[in-house]
Design a protein around this motif. Structure first.
Motif, PDB file in Angstrom:
ATOM      1  N   LEU A 113       0.997  -1.517   0.512  1.00  0.00           N
ATOM      2  CA  LEU A 113      -0.424   0.496  -0.137  1.00  0.00           C
ATOM      3  C   LEU A 113       0.900   0.922  -0.075  1.00  0.00           C
ATOM      4  O   LEU A 113       0.930   2.559  -0.720  1.00  0.00           O
ATOM      5  CB  LEU A 113      -1.116  -0.007   1.294  1.00  0.00           C
ATOM      6  N   ASP A 114       2.019   1.273   0.808  1.00  0.00           N
ATOM      7  CA  ASP A 114       2.954   2.047   0.862  1.00  0.00           C
ATOM      8  C   ASP A 114       3.161   2.564  -0.893  1.00  0.00           C
ATOM      9  O   ASP A 114       3.089   3.687  -0.940  1.00  0.00           O
ATOM     10  CB  ASP A 114       4.080   1.743   2.166  1.00  0.00           C
ATOM     11  N   ALA A 115       4.064   1.696  -1.413  1.00  0.00           N
ATOM     12  CA  ALA A 115       4.421   1.768  -2.660  1.00  0.00           C
ATOM     13  C   ALA A 115       3.443   2.472  -3.561  1.00  0.00           C
ATOM     14  O   ALA A 115       3.358   3.421  -4.546  1.00  0.00           O
ATOM     15  CB  ALA A 115       4.727   0.670  -2.760  1.00  0.00           C
ATOM     16  N   GLN A 116       1.734   2.026  -3.520  1.00  0.00           N
ATOM     17  CA  GLN A 116       1.118   2.111  -3.963  1.00  0.00           C
ATOM     18  C   GLN A 116       0.233   3.595  -4.104  1.00  0.00           C
ATOM     19  O   GLN A 116       0.297   4.305  -4.934  1.00  0.00           O
ATOM     20  CB  GLN A 116      -0.115   0.976  -4.055  1.00  0.00           C
ATOM     21  N   THR A 128       7.989   8.237  -0.030  1.00  0.00           N
ATOM     22  CA  THR A 128       8.946   7.099   1.653  1.00  0.00           C
ATOM     23  C   THR A 128       9.729   5.957   0.730  1.00  0.00           C
ATOM     24  O   THR A 128      10.364   6.461   0.219  1.00  0.00           O
ATOM     25  CB  THR A 128       7.413   6.885   1.511  1.00  0.00           C
ATOM     26  N   THR A 129      10.167   5.445   2.235  1.00  0.00           N
ATOM     27  CA  THR A 129      11.644   4.575   2.263  1.00  0.00           C
ATOM     28  C   THR A 129      10.460   3.116   1.737  1.00  0.00           C
ATOM     29  O   THR A 129      11.712   2.206   1.276  1.00  0.00           O
ATOM     30  CB  THR A 129      12.447   4.136   3.354  1.00  0.00           C
ATOM     31  N   LYS A 130       9.855   3.220   1.755  1.00  0.00           N
ATOM     32  CA  LYS A 130       8.463   2.101   1.274  1.00  0.00           C
ATOM     33  C   LYS A 130       8.837   0.793   2.335  1.00  0.00           C
ATOM     34  O   LYS A 130       8.991   0.038   1.383  1.00  0.00           O
ATOM     35  CB  LYS A 130       9.138   1.975  -0.217  1.00  0.00           C
ATOM     36  N   ALA A 267      26.068  19.936  11.267  1.00  0.00           N
ATOM     37  CA  ALA A 267      26.435  21.582  11.086  1.00  0.00           C
ATOM     38  C   ALA A 267      25.903  22.092  10.022  1.00  0.00           C
ATOM     39  O   ALA A 267      25.764  23.395  10.161  1.00  0.00           O
ATOM     40  CB  ALA A 267      28.034  21.538  11.757  1.00  0.00           C
ATOM     41  N   TYR A 268      25.316  21.250   9.160  1.00  0.00           N
ATOM     42  CA  TYR A 268      24.545  22.057   8.060  1.00  0.00           C
ATOM     43  C   TYR A 268      23.176  20.574   7.796  1.00  0.00           C
ATOM     44  O   TYR A 268      22.692  20.818   8.987  1.00  0.00           O
ATOM     45  CB  TYR A 268      25.688  21.356   6.641  1.00  0.00           C
ATOM     46  N   THR A 269      22.552  20.866   7.292  1.00  0.00           N
ATOM     47  CA  THR A 269      21.206  20.445   7.083  1.00  0.00           C
ATOM     48  C   THR A 269      20.960  19.243   5.933  1.00  0.00           C
ATOM     49  O   THR A 269      21.407  19.681   4.853  1.00  0.00           O
ATOM     50  CB  THR A 269      20.238  21.339   7.233  1.00  0.00           C
ATOM     51  N   THR A 270      19.648  18.075   6.398  1.00  0.00           N
ATOM     52  CA  THR A 270      19.639  17.889   5.412  1.00  0.00           C
ATOM     53  C   THR A 270      18.763  16.650   4.875  1.00  0.00           C
ATOM     54  O   THR A 270      17.763  17.330   5.981  1.00  0.00           O
ATOM     55  CB  THR A 270      21.001  16.378   5.123  1.00  0.00           C
ATOM     56  N   ARG A 271      17.921  16.255   4.309  1.00  0.00           N
ATOM     57  CA  ARG A 271      16.785  16.182   4.340  1.00  0.00           C
ATOM     58  C   ARG A 271      16.861  14.885   2.882  1.00  0.00           C
ATOM     59  O   ARG A 271      17.347  15.061   1.897  1.00  0.00           O
ATOM     60  CB  ARG A 271      15.618  16.718   3.679  1.00  0.00           C
ATOM     61  N   VAL A 272      15.929  13.589   3.886  1.00  0.00           N
ATOM     62  CA  VAL A 272      16.056  12.721   1.828  1.00  0.00           C
ATOM     63  C   VAL A 272      14.875  12.613   1.811  1.00  0.00           C
ATOM     64  O   VAL A 272      14.219  12.512   2.658  1.00  0.00           O
ATOM     65  CB  VAL A 272      17.425  11.470   2.071  1.00  0.00           C
ATOM     66  N   GLY A 273      14.141  12.400   0.882  1.00  0.00           N
ATOM     67  CA  GLY A 273      12.975  12.440   0.221  1.00  0.00           C
ATOM     68  C   GLY A 273      12.252  13.099  -0.162  1.00  0.00           C
ATOM     69  O   GLY A 273      12.935  15.183  -0.119  1.00  0.00           O
TER      70      GLY A 273
END
Ligand code: GDP
Ligand code: IMO
Ligand code: MG
Length: 422
Positions: A113-116, A128-130, A267-273
Motif C-alpha cells: 500500500l505504501d508503494a501504491q 517514503t522509504t517504502k 553542522a549543516y542540514t540534510t533531508r532525504v525524500g
C-alpha cells in the motif's frame, strides 16, 4: 546519567546512532520509541560499520539492555534478518534485546500500500522509504493492527491475518496491484514469530522495574523533528511522533521521569525524500556528495543538503524541550570558505522566526542568512575543545546560541573517539 531522551533536531540522519553509541556507555538501558525500519542509524566501532534499523544503537555496547518499545512498528522478517546480520559479525544478541508485545507489526500489505499510494500521488509523492510505515501506523490508529503479542501466538495470528489479508487484498486489487498469498505470508511470518518469541515481553513493566532499581534509560529517537506527524512539514513527514513526547507514549515511561533532552543536529542540514527544505543549496550538496558523504543509510538515496537552519533548530528546541545539543559532522564544513546560517525566513513581506505550519508556505520561504568565516583546517583529529580552530569554535557557539540550547558535544568524524565533550 539519569533518563535522557535523544531526538533528531532536523529532518533525520543527524548522526543519532553515533551519539547514542557514545552516550550508551553511561546508560543501563537503550529504548527505541518510534518509527520502524525506515530508520538507518550508523555506528562505527573501529573499522567496522554497523547500520541499525530497528535494534537500538546501544546493542554494540556489551552488558547494556536494548528495548524496542511499544511505539515502534516492527517488520518481524526485517528484524530477524537484522539480528542474524549482527550475529554473523560477532555482535552478541540474546537476553540483551527485548521487544514490546504491544508494538505493532508491519505486514506485506502495508509495504504494498505504501508503494501504491506513492504511485498514485504522482509528483506529490512523499518519497517514503517504502517500508510500509504509514499504512502500519494507519492500521494502529484505525484499531485493526496486529501486534507482536499476536504474532507470537500461532492460532490468534492465523485468524487475525486471514481477516486482514482478505480486506487488504480487495484494496490492492482495486488499485491494480497483485493480491497477496495468505499461505505464503503466514508461513513467512510464523517463522519470524517463532524466532522472535523469546524476545517478546511486557516492556512497560520491565522499564518500571529497572527504574525502581535506579537504572538509567536512554531513549533513542528515530527520524527527526521535522518528520514528526504532528510537528513536521506535513504531509511530507513520517507517521509517528518522532519528537520528545513520543518517548513517553512510545515506552510507557511518564513525563516526570524524564530528566534531560539531547538534540542531535548536523553542522549543516540534510533531508532525504520530498518536501520543503528552505536552505537547500547545490554548492554544499555537490561538495558533500563529492566527499562521498550524505547518501541514505536505508535506501542509499542521495540526501538533499543545505546550510544550517537555525529557525528550524530553534523550533526543534521549543517542541522537544532540548537541553543539550550534540552537533555532528562539523568536519563536513572544513573546506568551506564562507559558511551561511539561516537566521530567519522571508515570505513576501512577512518575516518568520519560527517554522510556518503550512508546507506550501515553507516551500516558498526565502532564507535570511548570516555569514561566518570558514576555518579551512581539518578538524577530524581534534579531541578537545581547545584543539578546534577558533573559527570553528565561534561557529559552534553561534549555532548553539541561535538554537537556544547548551552545546554539549561536537562530533568531528564518525568514530567513537572523534567526539568532543564541551
Ligand atoms: P542517524 O539516522 O541520525 O543515526 O544518522 P545516519 O547514520 O543516517 O547518518 C549520519 C551519517 O553521518 C553516518 O554516516 C555517520 O557515520 C556519519 N557521522 C556521524 N557523525 C559524524 C561526524 O561528526 N563526522 C562525519 N564525517 N560523519 C559523521
Ligand atoms: P533516521 O532514523 C531520514 C523520510 C523519508 C520520507 C519520509 C516518510 O535514519 O533519521 P516513511 O518511510 O517514514 O513513510 O517516509 O520520511 N524518512 C527519513 N529520512 N532519516 C530517517 O530515519 C527517515 N525515516 C523516514 O525519506 O521523506
Ligand atoms: Mg539515518
Amino acid at each position: 546519567m539519569a533518563n535522557t531522551i535523544l531526538v533528531g533536531a532536523q529532518w533525520g540522519d543527524e548522526g543519532k546512532g553515533k551519539i547514542i553509541d557514545v552516550l550508551t556507555e553511561r546508560a543501563d538501558i537503550v529504548v527505541r520509541y518510534a518509527g520502524g525500519n525506515n530508520a538507518g542509524h550508523t555506528v562505527w566501532v573501529g573499522k567496522q560499520k554497523y547500520v541499525l534499523h530497528l535494534i537500538p544503537s546501544g546493542i554494540l555496547r556489551k552488558s547494556k539492555l536494548c528495548v524496542i518499545g511499544n511505539g515502534v512498528v516492527v517488520d518481524p522478517v526485517g528484524l530477524v534478518s537484522e539480528i542474524n546480520g549482527l550475529l554473523k559479525i560477532g555482535v552478541k544478541i540474546g537476553k540483551n534485546l527485548v521487544v514490546s508485545e504491544t508494538a505493532h507489526v508491519v505486514l506485506p500489505y502495508h509495504r504494498e500500500l505504501d508503494a501504491q499510494r506513492e504511485v498514485l500521488k504522482g509528483k506529490n509523492k512523499i518519497g517514503t522509504t517504502k517500508r510500509g510505515i504509514g499504512p502500519a501506523y494507519g492500521d494502529k490508529a484505525a484499531r485493526v493492527g496486529l501486534r507482536m503479542g499476536d504474532l507470537v501466538d500461532a492460532a490468534r495470528f492465523e485468524e487475525k491475518l486471514s481477516r486482514r489479508i482478505k480486506e487488504n487484498n480487495e484494496v490492492l486489487q482495486a488499485l491494480g496491484a497483485k493480491p497477496l498469498s495468505f499461505k505464503k505470508v503466514l508461513a513467512e511470518y510464523r517463522a519470524a514469530g517463532d524466532f522472535l518469541k523469546p524476545f517478546v515481553a511486557n516492556t512497560v513493566v520491565l522499564l518500571h522495574n529497572a527504574m525502581r532499581r535506579g537504572e538509567d534509560i536512554l531513549f533513542e529517537g528515530a527520524q527527526g523533528t521535522f518528520l514528526d506527524i504532528d510537528h513536521g512539514t506535513y504531509p511530507y513527514v513520517t507517521s509517528s511522533n518522532t519528537t520528545a513526547g513520543g518517548a513517553c507514549t512510545g515506552s510507557g515511561v511518564p513525563p516526570h521521569r524524564m530528566d534531560r533532552v539531547v538534540g542531535v543536529m548536523k553542522a549543516y542540514t540534510t533531508r532525504v525524500g520530498e518536501g520543503p527544505l528552505p536552505t537547500e543549496n547545490a554548492e554544499i550538496s555537490d561538495l558533500l556528495h563529492g566527499m562521498g558523504r550524505e547518501f541514505g543509510a536505508t535506501t542509499g538515496r542521495a540526501r538533499r543538503c543545505g546550510w544550517f537552519d537555525s529557525v528550524a533548530t530553534r523550533h526543534a528546541t521549543m517542541v522537544n524541550g532540548i537541553d543539550d545539543l550534540a552537533v555532528t559532522n562539523l568536519d563536513g564544513l572544513d573546506t568551506v570558505e564562507t559558511i551561511k546560517v539561516c537566521i530567519a525566513y522571508r515570505h513576501g513581506k512577512k518575516r518568520y522566526d519560527f517554522v510556518p505550519n503550512d508546507a506550501e508556505v515553507l516551500a516558498e520561504c526565502q532564507p535570511v542568512y548570516a555569514e561566518f568565516e570558514g576555518w579551512l583546517t581539518p578538524t577530524d583529529k581534534a579531541r578537545r575543545w581547545k584543539q578546534l580552530p577558533p573559527k570553528a569554535r565561534t561557529y559552534l557557539k553561534a549555532i548553539a546560541e541561535l538554537t537556544g540550547a547548551k552545546l554539549a558535544i561536537a562530533s568531528v568524524g564518525p568514530g567513537r573517539d572523534q567526539t568532543i565533550f564541551v
